[in-house]
Design a protein around this motif. Structure first.
Motif, PDB file in Angstrom:
ATOM      1  N   ARG A 167      45.278  52.644  33.388  1.00 21.84           N
ATOM      2  CA  ARG A 167      44.389  51.500  33.570  1.00 21.84           C
ATOM      3  C   ARG A 167      44.704  50.717  34.835  1.00 21.84           C
ATOM      4  O   ARG A 167      43.801  50.139  35.461  1.00 21.84           O
ATOM      5  N   THR A 168      45.962  50.678  35.228  1.00 25.94           N
ATOM      6  CA  THR A 168      46.316  49.890  36.409  1.00 25.94           C
ATOM      7  C   THR A 168      45.616  50.424  37.655  1.00 25.94           C
ATOM      8  O   THR A 168      45.271  49.663  38.556  1.00 25.94           O
ATOM      9  N   ARG A 169      45.403  51.739  37.725  1.00 24.73           N
ATOM     10  CA  ARG A 169      44.705  52.320  38.884  1.00 24.73           C
ATOM     11  C   ARG A 169      43.230  51.944  38.892  1.00 24.73           C
ATOM     12  O   ARG A 169      42.600  51.942  39.945  1.00 24.73           O
ATOM     13  N   ALA A 170      42.692  51.633  37.739  1.00 25.43           N
ATOM     14  CA  ALA A 170      41.277  51.265  37.639  1.00 25.43           C
ATOM     15  C   ALA A 170      41.067  49.756  37.732  1.00 25.43           C
ATOM     16  O   ALA A 170      39.922  49.302  37.830  1.00 25.43           O
ATOM     17  N   GLU A 171      42.150  48.977  37.749  1.00 24.87           N
ATOM     18  CA  GLU A 171      42.008  47.520  37.641  1.00 24.87           C
ATOM     19  C   GLU A 171      41.262  46.850  38.789  1.00 24.87           C
ATOM     20  O   GLU A 171      40.569  45.848  38.563  1.00 24.87           O
ATOM     21  N   PRO A 172      41.344  47.330  40.040  1.00 29.40           N
ATOM     22  CA  PRO A 172      40.519  46.673  41.067  1.00 29.40           C
ATOM     23  C   PRO A 172      39.044  46.629  40.698  1.00 29.40           C
ATOM     24  O   PRO A 172      38.361  45.631  40.965  1.00 29.40           O
ATOM     25  N   PHE A 173      38.564  47.694  40.072  1.00 27.32           N
ATOM     26  CA  PHE A 173      37.177  47.710  39.614  1.00 27.32           C
ATOM     27  C   PHE A 173      37.015  46.970  38.296  1.00 27.32           C
ATOM     28  O   PHE A 173      36.054  46.208  38.110  1.00 27.32           O
TER      29      PHE A 173
ATOM     30  N   PRO B  72      43.810  33.371  34.505  1.00 29.62           N
ATOM     31  CA  PRO B  72      44.391  33.447  33.157  1.00 29.62           C
ATOM     32  C   PRO B  72      43.440  34.085  32.143  1.00 29.62           C
ATOM     33  O   PRO B  72      43.892  34.745  31.203  1.00 29.62           O
ATOM     34  N   PHE B  73      42.136  33.906  32.346  1.00 32.92           N
ATOM     35  CA  PHE B  73      41.167  34.573  31.470  1.00 32.92           C
ATOM     36  C   PHE B  73      41.315  36.085  31.584  1.00 32.92           C
ATOM     37  O   PHE B  73      41.350  36.805  30.578  1.00 32.92           O
ATOM     38  N   ALA B  74      41.417  36.575  32.823  1.00 32.02           N
ATOM     39  CA  ALA B  74      41.556  38.014  33.042  1.00 32.02           C
ATOM     40  C   ALA B  74      42.858  38.530  32.442  1.00 32.02           C
ATOM     41  O   ALA B  74      42.888  39.604  31.830  1.00 32.02           O
ATOM     42  N   ARG B  75      43.957  37.767  32.621  1.00 34.56           N
ATOM     43  CA  ARG B  75      45.237  38.195  32.046  1.00 34.56           C
ATOM     44  C   ARG B  75      45.149  38.296  30.526  1.00 34.56           C
ATOM     45  O   ARG B  75      45.656  39.250  29.922  1.00 34.56           O
ATOM     46  N   LYS B  76      44.502  37.311  29.919  1.00 40.80           N
ATOM     47  CA  LYS B  76      44.367  37.314  28.464  1.00 40.80           C
ATOM     48  C   LYS B  76      43.555  38.516  28.000  1.00 40.80           C
ATOM     49  O   LYS B  76      43.923  39.196  27.035  1.00 40.80           O
ATOM     50  N   LEU B  77      42.475  38.791  28.684  1.00 36.03           N
ATOM     51  CA  LEU B  77      41.633  39.905  28.280  1.00 36.03           C
ATOM     52  C   LEU B  77      42.359  41.234  28.466  1.00 36.03           C
ATOM     53  O   LEU B  77      42.325  42.100  27.587  1.00 36.03           O
TER      54      LEU B  77
ATOM     55  N   TYR C 248      37.567  52.519  45.591  1.00 39.29           N
ATOM     56  CA  TYR C 248      36.833  51.266  45.416  1.00 39.29           C
ATOM     57  C   TYR C 248      37.488  50.106  46.156  1.00 39.29           C
ATOM     58  O   TYR C 248      36.811  49.337  46.842  1.00 39.29           O
ATOM     59  N   ALA C 249      38.808  49.967  46.031  1.00 37.28           N
ATOM     60  CA  ALA C 249      39.487  48.823  46.648  1.00 37.28           C
ATOM     61  C   ALA C 249      39.323  48.826  48.160  1.00 37.28           C
ATOM     62  O   ALA C 249      39.230  47.762  48.786  1.00 37.28           O
ATOM     63  N   GLN C 250      39.239  50.011  48.766  1.00 42.47           N
ATOM     64  CA  GLN C 250      39.128  50.108  50.218  1.00 42.47           C
ATOM     65  C   GLN C 250      37.686  49.989  50.698  1.00 42.47           C
ATOM     66  O   GLN C 250      37.425  49.533  51.813  1.00 42.47           O
ATOM     67  N   ARG C 251      36.726  50.400  49.867  1.00 42.91           N
ATOM     68  CA  ARG C 251      35.341  50.512  50.320  1.00 42.91           C
ATOM     69  C   ARG C 251      34.408  49.437  49.783  1.00 42.91           C
ATOM     70  O   ARG C 251      33.283  49.302  50.268  1.00 42.91           O
ATOM     71  N   ARG C 252      34.822  48.669  48.827  1.00 41.70           N
ATOM     72  CA  ARG C 252      33.911  47.757  48.137  1.00 41.70           C
ATOM     73  C   ARG C 252      33.324  46.697  49.056  1.00 41.70           C
ATOM     74  O   ARG C 252      32.240  46.185  48.804  1.00 41.70           O
TER      75      ARG C 252
ATOM     76  N   SER D 119      26.903  49.899  28.406  1.00 42.74           N
ATOM     77  CA  SER D 119      27.678  48.769  27.890  1.00 42.74           C
ATOM     78  C   SER D 119      28.937  48.577  28.721  1.00 42.74           C
ATOM     79  O   SER D 119      29.442  49.522  29.338  1.00 42.74           O
ATOM     80  N   PRO D 120      29.494  47.361  28.749  1.00 39.72           N
ATOM     81  CA  PRO D 120      30.724  47.155  29.514  1.00 39.72           C
ATOM     82  C   PRO D 120      31.882  47.987  28.999  1.00 39.72           C
ATOM     83  O   PRO D 120      32.729  48.406  29.785  1.00 39.72           O
ATOM     84  N   ARG D 121      31.913  48.270  27.701  1.00 34.46           N
ATOM     85  CA  ARG D 121      33.045  49.095  27.246  1.00 34.46           C
ATOM     86  C   ARG D 121      32.842  50.574  27.597  1.00 34.46           C
ATOM     87  O   ARG D 121      33.822  51.304  27.786  1.00 34.46           O
ATOM     88  N   GLN D 122      31.593  51.035  27.721  1.00 36.11           N
ATOM     89  CA  GLN D 122      31.375  52.377  28.246  1.00 36.11           C
ATOM     90  C   GLN D 122      31.877  52.473  29.682  1.00 36.11           C
ATOM     91  O   GLN D 122      32.520  53.451  30.066  1.00 36.11           O
ATOM     92  N   VAL D 123      31.571  51.437  30.479  1.00 36.11           N
ATOM     93  CA  VAL D 123      32.036  51.405  31.864  1.00 36.11           C
ATOM     94  C   VAL D 123      33.554  51.373  31.904  1.00 36.11           C
ATOM     95  O   VAL D 123      34.196  52.103  32.688  1.00 36.11           O
ATOM     96  N   TRP D 124      34.155  50.546  31.083  1.00 36.07           N
ATOM     97  CA  TRP D 124      35.615  50.393  31.037  1.00 36.07           C
ATOM     98  C   TRP D 124      36.280  51.724  30.720  1.00 36.07           C
ATOM     99  O   TRP D 124      37.181  52.178  31.448  1.00 36.07           O
ATOM    100  N   HIS D 125      35.840  52.361  29.646  1.00 30.94           N
ATOM    101  CA  HIS D 125      36.495  53.607  29.216  1.00 30.94           C
ATOM    102  C   HIS D 125      36.264  54.736  30.224  1.00 30.94           C
ATOM    103  O   HIS D 125      37.166  55.549  30.455  1.00 30.94           O
TER     104      HIS D 125
END
Length: 485
Positions: free
Chosen positions: A268-274, A150-155, A227-231, A252-258
């Motif tokens: 964003r959904t394609r990046a969500e596993p990471f 739920p924390f992840a969903r909220k964020l 990433y999802a296949q190799r992590r 920063s985490p937002r640099q990584v995010w963007h």
């Protein structure tokens, strides 16, 4: 009229780009400063491997600041005395710094703020190491989140974070009334008579903001899409390798995010596993903020009574990678050699320690704290509590990994084990993860002598699992939590 200077107190945000504390100084003259204050951190003073990283990160930051006109001041000692003294002697108007979740760092910031206030100055804290302020996110009940999902969903529901702030092209450096220490005076590197255990670190890592950006761009350009296949494959570079750069705030985490979202064409959904791994880091810091006892005490009170059986000999065998389980030993060897261990292997190694060997999770966390270049108090503590079943959202303790089974699943050809446990390199793949199952001719042909060139298993899996479940039953948990169905 001359504008008063601002002190920019670098803590775990050793970068110029997307640094809100640096940006808050605006066009005022700046005094960049870093203070090494081991006494304030106490038992959580930076561990050995992370100190190696810090040395090189400060070197890179110092050069970047000097190039822009504001040399970095390095100090060592009591921050609550040194920063107010620097502010008073320089006439600084304020101190700008990043907000940190560690309990000792919060106490330190409060003490610095109080000392500055007595002189009519202020400490301004900025969110520079997290995506969101940990005080903001609350569950529907109004309480802090204790479960990751739920924390992840909220964020995620809050949308993408604000765009990163560009690095300043130039800085107006203010003259310092206090001389900077030379970097070597911080004594962050191993030195004789201690062997240079960090000799190989530099072959893998490039500390500093430039190194962080290079690794980020390489990952989003070539690794993110797989990433999802190799992590979970420890034999390849399937993870981002950004954790030590994030630990010291070189990115920063937002640099990584963007960067991740942009690399997926804005989807964003394609990046969500990471991104969910970035959010796990966020959640770990969030838990540390709201549960400051987390590094030392189980978040589930019942697990404070867990009947661990501390044994220095067993712990040392695990630390040295002499458990007789190749995947675990490979991970501990990798950790010692390059200051990092693949995350999947971390889980397998940690499970063996706290379940098969019944050693306190705090002892494993302490070893990681000293040997990981990415040792982060929130992430390290939350992850160990997760594997030990002691956290608020932990894996059930009754899930006892079989190291050989896990190894066959995630290192099917034995590539990872052969790299880090070379004495087993010539074993056939059928036996590389369980050399005790190999017939004697195969062992002889591979040059392996169990109990001599390579240890026998420190505990039989079935025996270790049974002992772990018996220990769990002493807690008298509800059946659903006590044992696998």
């Amino acid at each position: 009229m001359t504008t008063a200077a601002h002190i920019v107190w670098f803590r775990q945000d050793l970068r110029l780009s997307d640094n809100p504390a640096l940006a808050a100084a605006g066009d005022a003259p700046v005094l960049p400063v870093f203070v090494l204050d081991d006494a304030a951190a106490g038992r959580w003073a930076t561990g050995g491997a992370a100190r190696w990283w810090l040395h090189h990160s400060l070197d890179a930051l110092g050069r970047a600041l000097a190039e822009r006109g504001a040399p970095l001041i390095l100090l060592r000692g009591d921050t609550t005395t040194l920063l107010p003294e620097l502010a008073a002697r320089s006439g600084a108007a304020a101190v700008q710094a990043g907000q940190l979740p560690e309990p000792w760092a919060r106490r330190q910031a409060d003490a610095v703020a109080a000392a500055l206030a007595r002189d009519g100055r202020a400490l301004h804290l900025h969110r520079s190491t997290t995506l969101r302020d940990p005080k903001e996110l609350r569950a529907g009940s109004g309480n802090p989140y204790s479960v990751f999902a739920p924390f992840a969903r909220k964020l995620l529901a809050g949308g993408d974070p604000a765009p990163p702030i560009p690095a300043p092209a130039r800085l107006h450096g203010a003259p310092s009334p206090i001389s900077s220490l030379p970097l070597a005076a911080l004594d962050l590197l191993p030195r004789p008579p201690v062997p240079d255990w960090a000799a190989e670190f530099g072959t893998v890592w490039t500390p500093g903001e430039a190194g962080a950006q290079e690794r980020l761009h390489r990952f989003v350009g070539t690794g993110l899409g797989h990433y999802a296949q190799r992590r979970n494959d420890p034999a390849i570079e399937g993870s981002s390798g950004l954790s030590p750069h994030l630990r010291w705030g070189e990115v920063s985490p937002r640099q990584v995010w963007h960067a991740a979202v942009a690399a997926m064409g804005g989807d964003r959904t394609r990046a969500e596993p990471f991104l969910r791994e970035v959010i796990w880091r966020e959640f770990s810091g969030y838990l540390l903020w709201h549960r400051p006892e987390m590094p030392e005490h189980a978040l589930r009170p019942s697990f404070e009574r867990f009947p661990f059986a501390p044994d220095a000999t067993l712990l040392a065998a695990w630390q040295r990678g002499r458990t007789g389980y190749p995947i675990v030993d490979a991970g501990l060897h990798q950790l010692w050699r390059v200051g990092w261990m693949h995350n999947r292997v971390r889980l397998i190694a940690a499970s063996l320690l706290v379940k098969h060997l019944l050693q306190p999770w705090q002892d494993g966390a302490a070893w990681f704290w000293d040997t990981l270049v990415d040792a982060d108090l929130g992430n390290n503590s939350a992850s160990w509590q997760w594997i030990a079943g002691a956290g608020t959202d932990a894996a059930p303790y009754f899930r006892v990994f079989n190291p050989a089974t896990q190894a066959r699943k995630f290192d099917p050809e034995g590539t990872y084990v052969r790299r880090w446990v070379p004495e087993l390199r010539k074993l056939p793949t059928a036996f590389i993860h369980a050399p005790w199952e190999a017939p004697e001719p195969a062992l002889r042909a591979a040059g392996v002598r169990l109990g001599d060139t390579y240890p026998r298993p420190i505990v039989d899996h079935a025996t270790g699992r049974a002992r772990a479940l018996a220990a769990l039953r002493t807690l008298r948990l509800p059946p659903a939590e006590a044992e696998a169905p």
